[in-house]
Design an enzyme around this catalytic site. Structure first.
Site, mmCIF file in Angstrom:
data_model
loop_
_atom_site.group_PDB
_atom_site.id
_atom_site.type_symbol
_atom_site.label_atom_id
_atom_site.label_comp_id
_atom_site.label_asym_id
_atom_site.label_seq_id
_atom_site.Cartn_x
_atom_site.Cartn_y
_atom_site.Cartn_z
ATOM 1 N N ARG A 67 0.803 -1.233 0.000
ATOM 2 C CA ARG A 67 0.000 0.000 0.000
ATOM 3 C C ARG A 67 0.830 1.274 0.000
ATOM 4 O O ARG A 67 0.590 2.179 -0.792
ATOM 5 C CB ARG A 67 -0.909 0.066 1.250
ATOM 6 C CG ARG A 67 -2.224 -0.611 1.112
ATOM 7 C CD ARG A 67 -2.627 -1.176 2.466
ATOM 8 N NE ARG A 67 -1.662 -2.194 2.814
ATOM 9 C CZ ARG A 67 -1.751 -3.450 2.384
ATOM 10 N NH1 ARG A 67 -2.782 -3.824 1.706
ATOM 11 N NH2 ARG A 67 -0.812 -4.337 2.660
ATOM 12 N N THR A 68 1.777 1.369 0.928
ATOM 13 C CA THR A 68 2.465 2.646 1.101
ATOM 14 C C THR A 68 3.286 2.976 -0.142
ATOM 15 O O THR A 68 3.207 4.080 -0.687
ATOM 16 C CB THR A 68 3.360 2.599 2.358
ATOM 17 O OG1 THR A 68 2.576 2.093 3.435
ATOM 18 C CG2 THR A 68 3.878 3.969 2.713
ATOM 19 N N LYS A 75 25.696 -3.311 -0.368
ATOM 20 C CA LYS A 75 27.172 -3.300 -0.364
ATOM 21 C C LYS A 75 27.708 -2.548 0.838
ATOM 22 O O LYS A 75 28.899 -2.299 0.947
ATOM 23 C CB LYS A 75 27.680 -2.632 -1.638
ATOM 24 C CG LYS A 75 27.251 -3.302 -2.918
ATOM 25 C CD LYS A 75 27.756 -2.480 -4.114
ATOM 26 C CE LYS A 75 26.733 -2.428 -5.221
ATOM 27 N NZ LYS A 75 27.006 -1.317 -6.139
ATOM 28 N N ARG A 86 10.977 3.964 3.516
ATOM 29 C CA ARG A 86 10.637 2.974 4.562
ATOM 30 C C ARG A 86 11.911 2.234 4.919
ATOM 31 O O ARG A 86 12.688 1.850 4.043
ATOM 32 C CB ARG A 86 9.586 1.986 4.066
ATOM 33 C CG ARG A 86 9.406 0.833 5.050
ATOM 34 C CD ARG A 86 8.210 -0.012 4.742
ATOM 35 N NE ARG A 86 6.978 0.718 5.003
ATOM 36 C CZ ARG A 86 5.770 0.156 4.959
ATOM 37 N NH1 ARG A 86 5.637 -1.115 4.661
ATOM 38 N NH2 ARG A 86 4.692 0.869 5.209
ATOM 39 N N HIS A 133 4.591 5.751 11.634
ATOM 40 C CA HIS A 133 4.144 5.603 10.249
ATOM 41 C C HIS A 133 3.186 6.771 9.978
ATOM 42 O O HIS A 133 1.975 6.592 9.858
ATOM 43 C CB HIS A 133 3.441 4.248 10.086
ATOM 44 C CG HIS A 133 3.217 3.819 8.673
ATOM 45 N ND1 HIS A 133 3.332 4.666 7.586
ATOM 46 C CD2 HIS A 133 2.865 2.598 8.162
ATOM 47 C CE1 HIS A 133 3.068 3.982 6.484
ATOM 48 N NE2 HIS A 133 2.787 2.739 6.808
#
Ligand code: CP
Length: 308
Positions: free
Chosen positions: A51-52, A80, A101, A129
Site C-alpha cells: 500500500r504505502t 554493499k 521505509r 508511520h
C-alpha cells in the site's frame, strides 16, 4: 528543508489543510493532473510494502510527476554497505522528494538530516508511520465528521504496531478522546507512548485483554496485525498471532455506527466475511492514503520551492 518524520511535525491546522486538499483532489482530480510535472519522487523502500509504496507512486503519477527508486534493500547499494546518509545525499541529486521505509527506527530522521530535498517517513521499524496516520485521519473525518469526543479501541499488537503509535499521538491533540487498549500482556502499548502521550495529555485510557468486553463502547475499532517481522522468536509469534480474530458474531454487541479500521495487510485478524459489513472501513483507508499522500507531496514540494 521541511520533512515529515513524525505525525506531530504537522500542526492540527496543517492536518485540516491536507484533508481539505485531499477532499478537493477527490472531487476535482483533473485540476491536479499536472501539478507535479517534471518533479520526481524517489521511492526508497528498504522493507516490504504494498500500500504505502504503490500509493506514493500512484500519488506522484496522478500529480503528473514521475517516480524512481527501489523496493528492496538488496537491489540498492545498501546491500554493499552504503549508509543511509550517503544514499540520500546521492538520491538528492536525482529527485525532488523522498519517501523512505526502513526497518531501523530513526533511519528516515537520519535521512532528513542528510538530504537536500524533503524526506517522508513511510514507516520506520516499530516506531512511526505518519502517512498511514494521514490516511487514518481522513477516514475518521469522512466517516465520523469530527476528531473530537471519540472512543477509540486499539486491538492486537500494540507493542510493535507503528501505525498505532502514530495514530495515538495524532488523536491526543483533540478534545474528549478516550482510548481503549486491547492486547495480550506481551504486546501491550510501550511505556514511552503511555507516558509521553496518554499520561502527559491526560487522555483517559483503559487496558484489557478482552475485545468482547469493550466492543460495545467503541466509536472506532482499530485492528492490527501481529508483526511477525519484529519478533525475536517464531514460537512467541505463533502463540500470539491469532489472539484476536474479528468475526461477525463478535460484532453483535458493537454499535451500528462503529468504524472498523485496519492499516492492512491483514493476516487473520479480521474475517473476510466482515468485508461486506457497512462498518468495515479498511479498504477506504487504502484509497484515502493515496489522496493524503498527494496532498502531502504538494505541500512539501511547495515549501521546498520557497526555501530555494
Ligand atoms: N499499511 C501499510 O503500511 O501497508 P504496507 O506495508 O503494504 O505498505
Amino acid at each position: 528543508m521541511r520533512s515529515l518524520i513524525n505525525i506531530l511535525d504537522l500542526s492540527t491546522e496543517e492536518i485540516d489543510e491536507l484533508i481539505d486538499v485531499a477532499n478537493d483532489i477527490i472531487d476535482h482530480p483533473d485540476k491536479y493532473a499536472e501539478s507535479c510535472k517534471r518533479k520526481k519522487l524517489a521511492s526508497l523502500f528498504f522493507e516490504p510494502s504494498t500500500r504505502t509504496r504503490l500509493s506514493f507512486e500512484a500519488a506522484m503519477l496522478e500529480l503528473g510527476g514521475s517516480v524512481i527508486g527501489f523496493s528492496e534493500a538488496q537491489s540498492s547499494s545498501a546491500a554493499k554497505g552504503e549508509s543511509v546518509a550517503d544514499t540520500v545525499k546521492t538520491v538528492s541529486c536525482y529527485a525532488d522528494i523522498i519517501a523512505m521505509r526502513h526497518p531501523k527506527e530513526g533511519a528516515p530522521y537520519v535521512a532528513s538530516m542528510n538530504a537536500s530535498i524533503p524526506v517522508i517517513n513511510a514507516g520506520d521499524g516499530g516506531h512511526n508511520h505518519p502517512t498511514q496516520t494521514l490516511a487514518d485521519l481522513l477516514t475518521i473525518k469522512r466517516e465520523k465528521g469530527t476528531f473530537n469526543n471519540l472512543t477509540i479501541g486499539f486491538c492486537g499488537d500494540l507493542k510493535f504496531g507503528r501505525t498505532v503509535h502514530s495514530l495515538i499521538s495524532a488523536m491526543s491533540r483533540y478534545e474528549g478522546i478516550k482510548v481503549v487498549l486491547i492486547s495480550p500482556e506481551e504486546l501491550k502499548l510501550p511505556s514511552y507512548v503511555k507516558n509521553d502521550v496518554l499520561k502527559k495529555k491526560n487522555i483517559p485510557y483503559t487496558q484489557t485483554t478482552s475485545l468482547e468486553d469493550v466492543i460495545g463502547d467503541l466509536d472506532i475499532l482499530y485492528m492490527t496485525r501481529v508483526q511477525r517481522e519484529r519478533f525475536f522468536n517464531e514460537e512467541d509469534y505463533l502463540r500470539l498471532k491469532d489472539t484476536y480474530i474479528l468475526e461477525p458474531k463478535k460484532l453483535e454487541k458493537a454499535r451500528e455506527d462503529l468504524c472498523i479500521m485496519h492499516p492492512l495487510p491483514r493476516v487473520n485478524e479480521i474475517s473476510v466475511s466482515i468485508d461486506k459489513d457497512p462498518r468495515a472501513c479498511y479498504f477506504k483507508q487504502v484509497l484515502n492514503g493515496k489522496y493524503m499522500r498527494m496532498a502531502l507531496i504538494l505541500k512539501l514540494l511547495k515549501e521546498a520551492e520557497q526555501c530555494i
